[in-house]
Design a protein around this motif. Structure first.
Motif, short mmCIF file in Angstrom:
data_model
loop_
_atom_site.label_atom_id
_atom_site.label_comp_id
_atom_site.label_asym_id
_atom_site.label_seq_id
_atom_site.Cartn_x
_atom_site.Cartn_y
_atom_site.Cartn_z
N PHE A 9 41.64 11.03 78.92
CA PHE A 9 40.28 10.73 78.29
C PHE A 9 39.42 9.97 79.49
CE2 PHE A 9 43.44 11.07 75.16
CZ PHE A 9 43.20 11.75 74.19
N GLU A 11 36.04 9.44 77.80
CA GLU A 11 34.97 8.72 77.27
C GLU A 11 35.68 8.16 75.75
OE1 GLU A 11 31.41 10.50 75.90
OE2 GLU A 11 31.88 11.98 77.42
N PRO A 12 35.52 7.08 75.21
CA PRO A 12 35.91 6.76 73.97
C PRO A 12 35.30 7.74 72.89
CG PRO A 12 34.25 5.22 74.77
CD PRO A 12 34.41 6.13 75.76
N ARG A 13 36.08 7.59 71.81
CA ARG A 13 35.75 8.45 70.46
C ARG A 13 35.62 9.91 70.81
NH1 ARG A 13 32.52 5.18 66.44
NH2 ARG A 13 31.64 7.28 65.97
N THR A 14 36.50 10.40 71.67
CA THR A 14 36.67 11.87 71.97
C THR A 14 37.76 12.34 71.56
OG1 THR A 14 37.21 11.70 74.02
CG2 THR A 14 34.88 11.71 73.66
N LEU A 16 40.07 13.04 67.97
CA LEU A 16 40.40 12.92 66.68
C LEU A 16 41.80 13.20 66.33
CD1 LEU A 16 37.38 14.81 65.04
CD2 LEU A 16 37.57 12.14 65.45
N THR A 17 42.31 12.31 65.75
CA THR A 17 43.87 12.55 65.43
C THR A 17 44.31 11.91 64.03
OG1 THR A 17 45.98 12.02 66.11
CG2 THR A 17 44.46 10.61 66.70
N ALA A 34 33.73 17.61 64.24
CA ALA A 34 33.13 17.19 65.38
C ALA A 34 32.00 18.26 65.95
CB ALA A 34 34.43 17.21 66.23
N ARG A 38 28.53 16.95 67.01
CA ARG A 38 28.21 16.97 68.43
C ARG A 38 28.19 18.12 69.16
NH1 ARG A 38 29.69 12.02 71.10
NH2 ARG A 38 28.34 12.74 72.70
N LYS A 41 28.98 19.12 72.84
CA LYS A 41 30.55 18.95 73.42
C LYS A 41 31.28 20.11 73.15
CE LYS A 41 30.41 14.53 74.50
NZ LYS A 41 30.56 14.07 75.81
N CYS A 43 34.66 21.43 71.72
CA CYS A 43 35.58 21.06 70.80
C CYS A 43 36.73 21.86 70.91
CB CYS A 43 34.97 20.92 69.56
SG CYS A 43 33.73 19.60 69.47
#
Length: 174
Positions: A9, A11-14, A16-17, A34, A38, A41, A43
């Motif tokens: 990773f 970046e933070p907040r990238t 989803l789990t 997501a 965004r 991005k 996804c």
């Protein structure tokens, strides 16, 4: 679980789990959400074939609204995490984990208006992802892997984290 353990990773907040809480099927809907939040991005949802079966109907939503998500199906034709437990802790007494049937995820994806790419070798993964990104529409990558590939390291049920083991530990114990 593989994505959580091995993806680097930046970046933070990238990511989803569901955090391994057993919420099979969570990922595709979360990935669509997501992408809507965004749109700039890329996804990608990474799911096992059992998880994908739970909510693969969400492909119709992605197709209908042309939401360019990428669904990577890790397809081993079994419920992998449950089979792993049955292999390692229950003497290979397999019960209700084999999904080796005639379901073709590429045909399902195409039938719902999405693109589909089947991947059968590791060296095909990167070109397939690059192609999926370039298409700018919903894509399913059906990645065929052996039925007994394991998600490691893991912690046995009820054990402390200090008892986690990996592939080397498994080989040493054989």
């Amino acid at each position: 679980m593989w994505a959580a353990q091995y993806y680097t990773f930046t970046e933070p907040r990238t990511l989803l789990t569901s955090g391994g809480l057993g919420t099979m099927g969570y990922g595709l809907g979360a990935c669509i959400g997501a992408k809507m939040a965004r749109p700039e991005k890329i996804c990608i949802n990474i799911a096992g074939d059992g998880c994908f079966r739970m909510n693969m109907n969400e492909l119709a939503t992605a197709s209908r609204y042309n939401i360019p998500v990428i669904e990577v199906v890790i397809n081993n034709h079994v419920l992998g995490m449950v089979r792993q437990w049955q292999t390692l802790f229950y003497g290979k007494r397999y019960s209700q984990t084999v999904l080796n049937d005639c379901v073709d995820f590429c045909k399902i994806a195409e039938g719902m208006g999405c693109e589909a790419i089947r991947v059968t070798k590791k060296e095909e993964v990167e070109p397939a992802i690059r192609k999926a990104i370039s298409l700018g529409r919903p894509v399913v990558l059906d990645c065929i892997i052996p039925e007994d590939d394991k998600v490691l390291p893991m912690v046995p049920a009820g054990a402390p984290i200090s008892e986690a083991f990996d592939g080397d530990d498994l080989k040493a114990g054989e």
